[in-house]
Design an enzyme around this catalytic site. Structure first.
Site, PDB file in Angstrom:
ATOM      1  N   SER A  71       0.840  -1.187   0.000  1.00  0.00           N
ATOM      2  CA  SER A  71       0.000   0.000   0.000  1.00  0.00           C
ATOM      3  C   SER A  71       0.875   1.237   0.000  1.00  0.00           C
ATOM      4  O   SER A  71       2.061   1.186   0.314  1.00  0.00           O
ATOM      5  CB  SER A  71      -0.917  -0.036   1.224  1.00  0.00           C
ATOM      6  OG  SER A  71      -0.916   1.140   1.948  1.00  0.00           O
ATOM      7  N   TYR A  83       0.974   0.281  11.010  1.00  0.00           N
ATOM      8  CA  TYR A  83       0.535   0.011   9.636  1.00  0.00           C
ATOM      9  C   TYR A  83       1.652   0.355   8.648  1.00  0.00           C
ATOM     10  O   TYR A  83       1.986  -0.442   7.768  1.00  0.00           O
ATOM     11  CB  TYR A  83      -0.729   0.824   9.323  1.00  0.00           C
ATOM     12  CG  TYR A  83      -1.246   0.622   7.924  1.00  0.00           C
ATOM     13  CD1 TYR A  83      -2.089  -0.438   7.628  1.00  0.00           C
ATOM     14  CD2 TYR A  83      -0.906   1.493   6.897  1.00  0.00           C
ATOM     15  CE1 TYR A  83      -2.582  -0.631   6.346  1.00  0.00           C
ATOM     16  CE2 TYR A  83      -1.392   1.312   5.611  1.00  0.00           C
ATOM     17  CZ  TYR A  83      -2.224   0.250   5.348  1.00  0.00           C
ATOM     18  OH  TYR A  83      -2.700   0.062   4.082  1.00  0.00           O
ATOM     19  N   LYS A  87       3.718  -2.221   6.110  1.00  0.00           N
ATOM     20  CA  LYS A  87       3.677  -2.079   4.650  1.00  0.00           C
ATOM     21  C   LYS A  87       5.074  -1.824   4.089  1.00  0.00           C
ATOM     22  O   LYS A  87       5.424  -2.338   3.025  1.00  0.00           O
ATOM     23  CB  LYS A  87       2.714  -0.968   4.238  1.00  0.00           C
ATOM     24  CG  LYS A  87       1.269  -1.276   4.582  1.00  0.00           C
ATOM     25  CD  LYS A  87       0.837  -2.604   3.978  1.00  0.00           C
ATOM     26  CE  LYS A  87      -0.571  -2.968   4.371  1.00  0.00           C
ATOM     27  NZ  LYS A  87      -0.982  -4.268   3.878  1.00  0.00           N
TER      28      LYS A  87
END
Length: 94
Positions: A71, A83, A87
């Site tokens: 992402s 997060y 990623k």
């Protein structure tokens, strides 16, 4: 072909955004326990099989392929630190 695109959203009692020092390790586990861990585990397990298949086949156009879906969150702040780190790690693994 191996395609990895796993992610889970933390439960409703854990807001996705916020300061990482207030979210605790539960956020890390919630965000990366499925996504990052499973991508690594799938690649770890599948790679020897893909190499073995490629060596046995040796046909034109039968090159094994691993596709890791990440992402924009790996390049710029999105949602929270856990997060983004997860990623970015998937990007690095690719």
């Amino acid at each position: 072909v191996l395609v990895c695109s796993a992610y889970t959203t933390p439960s409703n009692d854990k807001p996705l955004s916020g300061n990482f020092w207030t979210q605790g390790l539960e956020m890390w586990d919630a965000v990366n326990g499925v996504g990052l861990r499973q991508v690594y585990a799938a690649c770890h397990t599948a790679t020897p099989l893909l190499i073995q298949t490629a060596a046995a086949t040796k046909k034109e156009g039968t090159t094994p392929l691993i596709c890791l879906v990440s992402s924009f969150g790996g390049k710029a702040y999105t949602f929270n630190v856990a997060y983004g780190v997860g990623k970015a790690a998937i990007d690095r693994l690719a």
